[in-house]
Motif scaffolding. Sequence first.
Motif, PDB file in Angstrom:
ATOM      1  N   ASP A 304       0.851  -1.191   0.000  1.00 38.24           N
ATOM      2  CA  ASP A 304       0.000   0.000   0.000  1.00 38.24           C
ATOM      3  C   ASP A 304       0.888   1.242   0.000  1.00 38.24           C
ATOM      4  O   ASP A 304       1.877   1.319   0.739  1.00 38.24           O
ATOM      5  N   ASN A 305       0.494   2.234  -0.806  1.00 40.99           N
ATOM      6  CA  ASN A 305       1.317   3.427  -0.990  1.00 40.99           C
ATOM      7  C   ASN A 305       0.430   4.675  -0.962  1.00 40.99           C
ATOM      8  O   ASN A 305       0.314   5.415  -1.940  1.00 40.99           O
ATOM      9  N   PRO A 306      -0.230   4.927   0.174  1.00 45.91           N
ATOM     10  CA  PRO A 306      -1.224   6.008   0.214  1.00 45.91           C
ATOM     11  C   PRO A 306      -0.633   7.391  -0.027  1.00 45.91           C
ATOM     12  O   PRO A 306      -1.304   8.259  -0.596  1.00 45.91           O
ATOM     13  N   ASP A 307       0.609   7.615   0.392  1.00 51.21           N
ATOM     14  CA  ASP A 307       1.217   8.931   0.186  1.00 51.21           C
ATOM     15  C   ASP A 307       1.961   9.025  -1.146  1.00 51.21           C
ATOM     16  O   ASP A 307       2.551  10.063  -1.467  1.00 51.21           O
ATOM     17  N   GLU A 308       1.950   7.920  -1.918  1.00 56.83           N
ATOM     18  CA  GLU A 308       2.554   7.856  -3.255  1.00 56.83           C
ATOM     19  C   GLU A 308       4.042   8.224  -3.247  1.00 56.83           C
ATOM     20  O   GLU A 308       4.574   8.749  -4.231  1.00 56.83           O
ATOM     21  N   ARG A 309       4.737   7.908  -2.165  1.00 57.05           N
ATOM     22  CA  ARG A 309       6.177   8.180  -2.110  1.00 57.05           C
ATOM     23  C   ARG A 309       6.969   7.127  -2.888  1.00 57.05           C
ATOM     24  O   ARG A 309       8.063   7.402  -3.370  1.00 57.05           O
ATOM     25  N   LEU A 310       6.423   5.921  -2.947  1.00 55.10           N
ATOM     26  CA  LEU A 310       7.079   4.886  -3.741  1.00 55.10           C
ATOM     27  C   LEU A 310       6.760   5.116  -5.211  1.00 55.10           C
ATOM     28  O   LEU A 310       5.584   5.199  -5.597  1.00 55.10           O
ATOM     29  N   ARG A 311       7.787   5.200  -6.030  1.00 54.59           N
ATOM     30  CA  ARG A 311       7.612   5.453  -7.456  1.00 54.59           C
ATOM     31  C   ARG A 311       8.194   4.297  -8.264  1.00 54.59           C
ATOM     32  O   ARG A 311       9.190   3.668  -7.868  1.00 54.59           O
ATOM     33  N   ALA A 312       7.574   4.014  -9.394  1.00 51.71           N
ATOM     34  CA  ALA A 312       8.022   2.917 -10.247  1.00 51.71           C
ATOM     35  C   ALA A 312       9.479   3.109 -10.649  1.00 51.71           C
ATOM     36  O   ALA A 312       9.895   4.204 -11.009  1.00 51.71           O
ATOM     37  N   GLY A 313      10.237   2.015 -10.579  1.00 52.75           N
ATOM     38  CA  GLY A 313      11.641   2.051 -10.950  1.00 52.75           C
ATOM     39  C   GLY A 313      12.589   2.219  -9.791  1.00 52.75           C
ATOM     40  O   GLY A 313      13.800   2.019  -9.950  1.00 52.75           O
ATOM     41  N   MET A 314      12.083   2.598  -8.607  1.00 53.81           N
ATOM     42  CA  MET A 314      12.959   2.742  -7.447  1.00 53.81           C
ATOM     43  C   MET A 314      13.549   1.390  -7.055  1.00 53.81           C
ATOM     44  O   MET A 314      12.874   0.353  -7.122  1.00 53.81           O
ATOM     45  N   LEU A 315      14.819   1.389  -6.621  1.00 55.61           N
ATOM     46  CA  LEU A 315      15.433   0.187  -6.072  1.00 55.61           C
ATOM     47  C   LEU A 315      14.928  -0.017  -4.649  1.00 55.61           C
ATOM     48  O   LEU A 315      14.842   0.932  -3.870  1.00 55.61           O
ATOM     49  N   ALA A 316      14.612  -1.261  -4.335  1.00 58.92           N
ATOM     50  CA  ALA A 316      14.008  -1.553  -3.032  1.00 58.92           C
ATOM     51  C   ALA A 316      14.746  -2.710  -2.364  1.00 58.92           C
ATOM     52  O   ALA A 316      15.285  -3.594  -3.030  1.00 58.92           O
ATOM     53  N   THR A 317      14.743  -2.682  -1.039  1.00 58.89           N
ATOM     54  CA  THR A 317      15.256  -3.782  -0.225  1.00 58.89           C
ATOM     55  C   THR A 317      14.078  -4.403   0.516  1.00 58.89           C
ATOM     56  O   THR A 317      13.287  -3.690   1.135  1.00 58.89           O
ATOM     57  N   ALA A 318      13.971  -5.723   0.442  1.00 61.53           N
ATOM     58  CA  ALA A 318      12.883  -6.425   1.123  1.00 61.53           C
ATOM     59  C   ALA A 318      13.470  -7.368   2.165  1.00 61.53           C
ATOM     60  O   ALA A 318      14.452  -8.067   1.904  1.00 61.53           O
ATOM     61  N   VAL A 319      12.879  -7.364   3.356  1.00 60.93           N
ATOM     62  CA  VAL A 319      13.318  -8.239   4.441  1.00 60.93           C
ATOM     63  C   VAL A 319      12.230  -9.280   4.665  1.00 60.93           C
ATOM     64  O   VAL A 319      11.105  -8.948   5.046  1.00 60.93           O
ATOM     65  N   LEU A 320      12.581 -10.553   4.421  1.00 58.65           N
ATOM     66  CA  LEU A 320      11.656 -11.666   4.596  1.00 58.65           C
ATOM     67  C   LEU A 320      11.993 -12.375   5.897  1.00 58.65           C
ATOM     68  O   LEU A 320      13.161 -12.719   6.136  1.00 58.65           O
ATOM     69  N   SER A 321      11.001 -12.591   6.735  1.00 53.37           N
ATOM     70  CA  SER A 321      11.217 -13.255   8.028  1.00 53.37           C
ATOM     71  C   SER A 321      10.234 -14.397   8.184  1.00 53.37           C
ATOM     72  O   SER A 321       9.059 -14.272   7.835  1.00 53.37           O
ATOM     73  N   LYS A 322      10.760 -15.528   8.737  1.00 58.65           N
ATOM     74  CA  LYS A 322       9.900 -16.695   8.933  1.00 58.65           C
ATOM     75  C   LYS A 322      10.327 -17.412  10.204  1.00 58.65           C
ATOM     76  O   LYS A 322      11.501 -17.729  10.389  1.00 58.65           O
ATOM     77  N   GLU A 323       9.365 -17.680  11.087  1.00 59.81           N
ATOM     78  CA  GLU A 323       9.653 -18.408  12.320  1.00 59.81           C
ATOM     79  C   GLU A 323       9.666 -19.900  12.030  1.00 59.81           C
ATOM     80  O   GLU A 323       8.743 -20.441  11.402  1.00 59.81           O
ATOM     81  N   ILE A 324      10.733 -20.596  12.474  1.00 60.82           N
ATOM     82  CA  ILE A 324      10.884 -22.021  12.159  1.00 60.82           C
ATOM     83  C   ILE A 324      10.797 -22.899  13.409  1.00 60.82           C
ATOM     84  O   ILE A 324      11.143 -24.082  13.349  1.00 60.82           O
ATOM     85  N   GLY A 325      10.359 -22.338  14.519  1.00 58.28           N
ATOM     86  CA  GLY A 325      10.209 -23.125  15.735  1.00 58.28           C
ATOM     87  C   GLY A 325      11.399 -22.979  16.664  1.00 58.28           C
ATOM     88  O   GLY A 325      12.304 -22.183  16.434  1.00 58.28           O
ATOM     89  N   GLU A 326      11.400 -23.777  17.727  1.00 60.82           N
ATOM     90  CA  GLU A 326      12.447 -23.683  18.732  1.00 60.82           C
ATOM     91  C   GLU A 326      13.666 -24.517  18.329  1.00 60.82           C
ATOM     92  O   GLU A 326      13.525 -25.640  17.848  1.00 60.82           O
ATOM     93  N   ARG A 327      14.848 -23.951  18.536  1.00 66.10           N
ATOM     94  CA  ARG A 327      16.114 -24.629  18.234  1.00 66.10           C
ATOM     95  C   ARG A 327      17.104 -24.351  19.370  1.00 66.10           C
ATOM     96  O   ARG A 327      17.005 -23.332  20.062  1.00 66.10           O
ATOM     97  N   LEU A 328      18.090 -25.243  19.522  1.00 70.74           N
ATOM     98  CA  LEU A 328      19.177 -25.016  20.470  1.00 70.74           C
ATOM     99  C   LEU A 328      20.179 -24.078  19.808  1.00 70.74           C
ATOM    100  O   LEU A 328      20.733 -24.387  18.748  1.00 70.74           O
ATOM    101  N   VAL A 329      20.441 -22.921  20.445  1.00 76.27           N
ATOM    102  CA  VAL A 329      21.270 -21.897  19.813  1.00 76.27           C
ATOM    103  C   VAL A 329      22.289 -21.355  20.807  1.00 76.27           C
ATOM    104  O   VAL A 329      22.123 -21.457  22.022  1.00 76.27           O
ATOM    105  N   VAL A 330      23.356 -20.777  20.239  1.00 76.86           N
ATOM    106  CA  VAL A 330      24.344 -20.006  21.009  1.00 76.86           C
ATOM    107  C   VAL A 330      24.589 -18.717  20.245  1.00 76.86           C
ATOM    108  O   VAL A 330      24.300 -18.622  19.047  1.00 76.86           O
ATOM    109  N   PRO A 331      25.134 -17.679  20.898  1.00 79.47           N
ATOM    110  CA  PRO A 331      25.463 -16.442  20.173  1.00 79.47           C
ATOM    111  C   PRO A 331      26.471 -16.720  19.053  1.00 79.47           C
ATOM    112  O   PRO A 331      27.336 -17.603  19.169  1.00 79.47           O
TER     113      PRO A 331
END
Length: 519
Positions: A304-331
């Motif tokens: 959605d682009n209600p303020d029309e700040r996004l214009r066709a042709g602009m380069l964009a970065t997308a961040v995709l996130s997905k939860e995969i459950g509990e895992r044993l982890v360390v830093p």
Amino acid sequence: MAMTTRQFVKSLTLFVLGSLAGVGIYVVIGTDSDNTSGATAAHSERKPLYWVAPMDPSYRSDKPGKSPMGMDLIPVYEEDAQASGIKIDNVEAHNLALKTAKAETKPVVLTTRTFGRVAYDEDLRTHVHTRVNGWVEALYVKAQGEHVKQGQKLFSLYSPEWVNAQQEYLTALKSGESTLIKASRDRLRYLGLTEQQIETLKKTRQIQDRLVIKAPQEGYVEHIGIGEGEFVTPKTVIMSLVGLKQVWVIVDVFESDVGLVTLGMPVEVMVEAFPTQKWLGRIEHVYPQLNVRTRTLPVRIVVDNPDERLRAGMLATAVLSKEIGERLVVPRSAVIRGRIDRVITRVDDSHFDVAVVKTGVETDEYVEIVEGLDAGDVVVTSSQFLIDSESNLDEALKRFQQQKPAAQPVFGQGVVRSVDVQNHQVTVAHEPIEVLGWPAMTMDFDVSDNIELSDDLVGKTIHFGLRKHEERYVIEQIHVMDTPDLQPAESADHEMKQHTEPKHKHADSGHEHGGHQHD
């Protein structure tokens, strides 16, 4: 193999820590299983913590028994477990700014960044045509990119077909015939007149020879295909309008990350023009064709682009996130990368040890531990100079190993149980080989390519010569003991050289396979 890897890592750590003795770190080497008789007697009076295999300390048992190789398990006592590893007192730990963290089970969210471009939403694109032949009398919008509102005048058109259709409608109105009125009114509608224009004609009873075409939606003029005075047909694209209240972001997801993508999942979108603003979109479509050149898959995100700040042709970065459950982890900072991934674990307040680990998925903050640690184990996460020094020894140790002389051959005796001609392997039930610390056992061996194998060897007693290639042993010499011309023992070495050297003298065959024992 497991014992060799553990010894390698521990030796590497001890070397580093020895070089850091100036800061007060020192190492205590654990006692071997063949301690003095006094130590053995003392051990017999204490309760072992666990038992390990003599040739594979990674194999543990909570009771006495046999190893997978059929050897008696060796008890490990509390003093042995604490003595081996790294010892750092509290003062030196404070001076080194040692920090630790626990291995813990927690929800893991995988995140990947991908890049793409902003594009028009095709659902908000409109092409303006006429339904009749005619001439464009006037253009009210003449510039590409101009913003128009819904209902705004675009151009006027003169068409004889419209004039005739209006005349027929007025005639039907005079006749009062409902059937004619309906038919003529429908014809006006089919030719493109709006209900408002038809009602105006009905009220005024005046024919309009030039009709004005208005914008069917709000948006921007993407294309103008005609000029004033030009003749147009229904096939002519007079104008194209696009909206910006909603846009598409087309991103390319690497093949390795495609498993994270699901329809409808939320996506965070950013553009360089507005670095502090983020847009929340959703995945609407995953394209079916992978780009074979870049190994990426196009994915379409609706934003959605209600303020029309996004214009066709602009380069964009997308961040995709997905939860995969509990895992044993360390830093992430706890894992020391190299040919073998490992961590430094805290045994107690002043003892540390090395644990070889197998890692799984990674996030910006954590690394999954698949093998090597349990929940609650404490790992070191700081003192970077110590960790870096240990990690950087990999290449130095590799160069040192390349400078070592070739391994000397080791000789043994045994009975051939089977021969695999295709894979160039033999199975031998051999007697103890004291030089290597091997008990009597049955093992699989690779054989040098320069030695001919046949099934005739099965059941024969042989003398064989082994040489270590990297971490494995390869049979390079074979002498059948029950040949008729077998010489006395004092000439056996000479006879072996006559009969067992490869038919073609080459350097080591370089096989990477070694002996495999059978229980």
